[in-house]
Design a protein around this motif. Structure first.
Motif, mmCIF file in Angstrom:
data_model
loop_
_atom_site.group_PDB
_atom_site.id
_atom_site.type_symbol
_atom_site.label_atom_id
_atom_site.label_comp_id
_atom_site.label_asym_id
_atom_site.label_seq_id
_atom_site.Cartn_x
_atom_site.Cartn_y
_atom_site.Cartn_z
ATOM 1 N N CYS A 19 0.805 -1.233 0.000
ATOM 2 C CA CYS A 19 0.000 0.000 0.000
ATOM 3 C C CYS A 19 0.835 1.279 0.000
ATOM 4 O O CYS A 19 0.286 2.368 -0.031
ATOM 5 N N LYS A 20 2.141 1.140 0.099
ATOM 6 C CA LYS A 20 3.086 2.257 0.012
ATOM 7 C C LYS A 20 3.145 3.170 1.245
ATOM 8 O O LYS A 20 3.779 4.201 1.207
ATOM 9 N N THR A 21 2.495 2.789 2.339
ATOM 10 C CA THR A 21 2.618 3.603 3.549
ATOM 11 C C THR A 21 4.002 3.392 4.158
ATOM 12 O O THR A 21 4.657 2.383 3.896
ATOM 13 N N ALA A 22 4.432 4.341 4.983
ATOM 14 C CA ALA A 22 5.753 4.239 5.619
ATOM 15 C C ALA A 22 5.628 4.023 7.124
ATOM 16 O O ALA A 22 6.601 4.172 7.852
ATOM 17 N N GLN A 23 4.455 3.654 7.596
ATOM 18 C CA GLN A 23 4.226 3.531 9.042
ATOM 19 C C GLN A 23 3.959 2.087 9.452
ATOM 20 O O GLN A 23 3.349 1.323 8.712
ATOM 21 N N ASN A 24 4.402 1.729 10.659
ATOM 22 C CA ASN A 24 4.155 0.415 11.276
ATOM 23 C C ASN A 24 4.564 -0.736 10.372
ATOM 24 O O ASN A 24 3.801 -1.678 10.153
ATOM 25 N N LEU A 25 5.778 -0.686 9.841
ATOM 26 C CA LEU A 25 6.253 -1.700 8.906
ATOM 27 C C LEU A 25 6.915 -2.866 9.623
ATOM 28 O O LEU A 25 7.591 -2.688 10.639
ATOM 29 N N SER A 26 6.738 -4.058 9.073
ATOM 30 C CA SER A 26 7.442 -5.236 9.574
ATOM 31 C C SER A 26 7.582 -6.252 8.448
ATOM 32 O O SER A 26 6.922 -6.155 7.416
ATOM 33 N N VAL A 27 8.429 -7.241 8.684
ATOM 34 C CA VAL A 27 8.662 -8.289 7.695
ATOM 35 C C VAL A 27 7.522 -9.299 7.790
ATOM 36 O O VAL A 27 7.146 -9.735 8.873
ATOM 37 N N TYR A 28 6.959 -9.652 6.653
ATOM 38 C CA TYR A 28 5.892 -10.654 6.583
ATOM 39 C C TYR A 28 6.345 -11.772 5.656
ATOM 40 O O TYR A 28 6.606 -11.540 4.475
ATOM 41 N N ALA A 29 6.479 -12.989 6.214
ATOM 42 C CA ALA A 29 6.842 -14.158 5.411
ATOM 43 C C ALA A 29 5.583 -14.662 4.718
ATOM 44 O O ALA A 29 4.593 -14.973 5.369
ATOM 45 N N VAL A 30 5.603 -14.725 3.406
ATOM 46 C CA VAL A 30 4.432 -15.116 2.626
ATOM 47 C C VAL A 30 4.291 -16.640 2.681
ATOM 48 O O VAL A 30 5.160 -17.359 2.208
ATOM 49 N N PRO A 31 3.204 -17.130 3.271
ATOM 50 C CA PRO A 31 3.040 -18.585 3.411
ATOM 51 C C PRO A 31 2.766 -19.260 2.073
ATOM 52 O O PRO A 31 2.266 -18.602 1.160
ATOM 53 N N PRO A 32 3.022 -20.542 1.968
ATOM 54 C CA PRO A 32 3.750 -21.346 2.948
ATOM 55 C C PRO A 32 5.260 -21.185 2.756
ATOM 56 O O PRO A 32 5.731 -21.138 1.627
ATOM 57 N N THR A 33 5.979 -21.072 3.857
ATOM 58 C CA THR A 33 7.434 -20.949 3.803
ATOM 59 C C THR A 33 8.049 -21.890 4.818
ATOM 60 O O THR A 33 7.528 -22.049 5.918
ATOM 61 N N GLU A 34 9.144 -22.519 4.425
ATOM 62 C CA GLU A 34 9.865 -23.382 5.354
ATOM 63 C C GLU A 34 10.942 -22.585 6.073
ATOM 64 O O GLU A 34 11.119 -22.711 7.267
ATOM 65 N N GLN A 35 11.654 -21.774 5.316
ATOM 66 C CA GLN A 35 12.694 -20.927 5.891
ATOM 67 C C GLN A 35 12.542 -19.533 5.308
ATOM 68 O O GLN A 35 12.490 -19.351 4.096
ATOM 69 N N THR A 37 13.221 -16.031 3.863
ATOM 70 C CA THR A 37 14.273 -15.363 3.102
ATOM 71 C C THR A 37 13.709 -14.056 2.570
ATOM 72 O O THR A 37 12.498 -13.822 2.630
ATOM 73 N N ALA A 38 14.562 -13.237 1.993
ATOM 74 C CA ALA A 38 14.089 -11.991 1.382
ATOM 75 C C ALA A 38 13.231 -12.290 0.154
ATOM 76 O O ALA A 38 12.348 -11.512 -0.191
ATOM 77 N N ASP A 39 13.452 -13.439 -0.479
ATOM 78 C CA ASP A 39 12.685 -13.787 -1.676
ATOM 79 C C ASP A 39 11.259 -14.239 -1.360
ATOM 80 O O ASP A 39 10.382 -14.145 -2.219
ATOM 81 N N ASN A 40 11.016 -14.756 -0.147
ATOM 82 C CA ASN A 40 9.658 -15.195 0.190
ATOM 83 C C ASN A 40 9.014 -14.314 1.262
ATOM 84 O O ASN A 40 8.057 -14.716 1.916
ATOM 85 N N SER A 41 9.536 -13.097 1.409
ATOM 86 C CA SER A 41 9.017 -12.156 2.399
ATOM 87 C C SER A 41 8.772 -10.804 1.743
ATOM 88 O O SER A 41 9.333 -10.497 0.700
ATOM 89 N N ILE A 42 7.941 -10.019 2.412
ATOM 90 C CA ILE A 42 7.692 -8.649 1.970
ATOM 91 C C ILE A 42 7.766 -7.731 3.181
ATOM 92 O O ILE A 42 7.648 -8.180 4.322
ATOM 93 N N LEU A 43 7.948 -6.453 2.921
ATOM 94 C CA LEU A 43 7.842 -5.448 3.964
ATOM 95 C C LEU A 43 6.423 -4.902 3.876
ATOM 96 O O LEU A 43 6.008 -4.415 2.826
ATOM 97 N N ALA A 44 5.655 -5.048 4.957
ATOM 98 C CA ALA A 44 4.249 -4.659 4.923
ATOM 99 C C ALA A 44 3.875 -3.932 6.205
ATOM 100 O O ALA A 44 4.478 -4.132 7.254
ATOM 101 N N CYS A 45 2.838 -3.102 6.093
ATOM 102 C CA CYS A 45 2.358 -2.357 7.262
ATOM 103 C C CYS A 45 1.402 -3.234 8.077
ATOM 104 O O CYS A 45 0.907 -4.259 7.600
#
Length: 193
Positions: A19-35, A37-45
């Motif tokens: 959504c392009k906001t710059a507030q309350n950001l954290s790393v979200y691992a997109v399921p299903p993931t075993e380990q 990584t930056a490739d299976n995660s996003i930065l999301a609010c």
């Protein structure tokens, strides 16, 4: 040493990749993931994550930015965009974007793995008789006198039930203690205290 978070911050320019906001950001691992990584995660609010994980009701207006962000070069962003557009497919703009969004076969397979895309946008929550959301540990008041099945206990109108527990597979029921006995109570007979 580079962390997943620092890679995602750099990749997204420190904004939510959905959504392009710059507030309350954290790393979200997109399921299903075993380990993770930056490739299976996003930065999301927090707003996006809460709606993705169905902790909050889906707000279609919040997701209109997917029209831009779905074109990300990163598969994890594409997967979440496809899933959210699928959940919002009753909105004409979301259906149009879903028709335009092309995913490589392996990315589409990943997007379909959770089955989340098959559900509609509404999320069911435990609510009292007034529509107020209930949470584990809440205090409620009975709005009707209830006979407790299999017991001689009668739960009187106005009885306060503290520290309720939500029944996980039925949003119309909570558990609470009345006169030392744990019982199941229908949410339509409760008012948040």
């Amino acid at each position: 040493m580079t962390t997943i978070e620092s890679l995602l911050i750099e990749r997204s320019h420190n904004t939510c990749e959905l959504c392009k906001t710059a507030q309350n950001l954290s790393v979200y691992a997109v399921p299903p993931t075993e380990q993770q990584t930056a490739d299976n995660s996003i930065l999301a609010c927090k707003t996006c994550i809460d709606q993705i994980e169905k902790q909050e009701q889906l707000d279609a207006a919040h997701w209109t930015t997917l029209s831009e962000t779905m074109w990300s070069d990163h598969a994890a962003v594409q997967v979440v965009a496809w899933r959210m557009l699928s959940r919002l497919r009753q909105e004409s703009w979301a259906a149009d974007n879903l028709d335009m969004l092309y995913l490589d076969d392996d990315v589409l397979e990943w997007a379909k793995k959770t089955g989340d895309h098959e559900q509609d946008a509404t999320v069911q929550f435990h609510q009292d008789s007034n529509g107020t959301r209930l949470y584990d540990g809440d205090t409620v008041v009975l709005i009707k006198t209830l006979d407790v099945k299999g017991s001689s206990v009668t739960a009187k109108l106005g009885t306060v039930v503290k520290n309720i527990r939500l029944v996980q597979d039925n949003v119309a029921q909570v558990e609470g203690k009345i006169e030392g006995q744990t019982i199941v109570i229908l949410t339509k007979y409760l008012r948040k205290g």
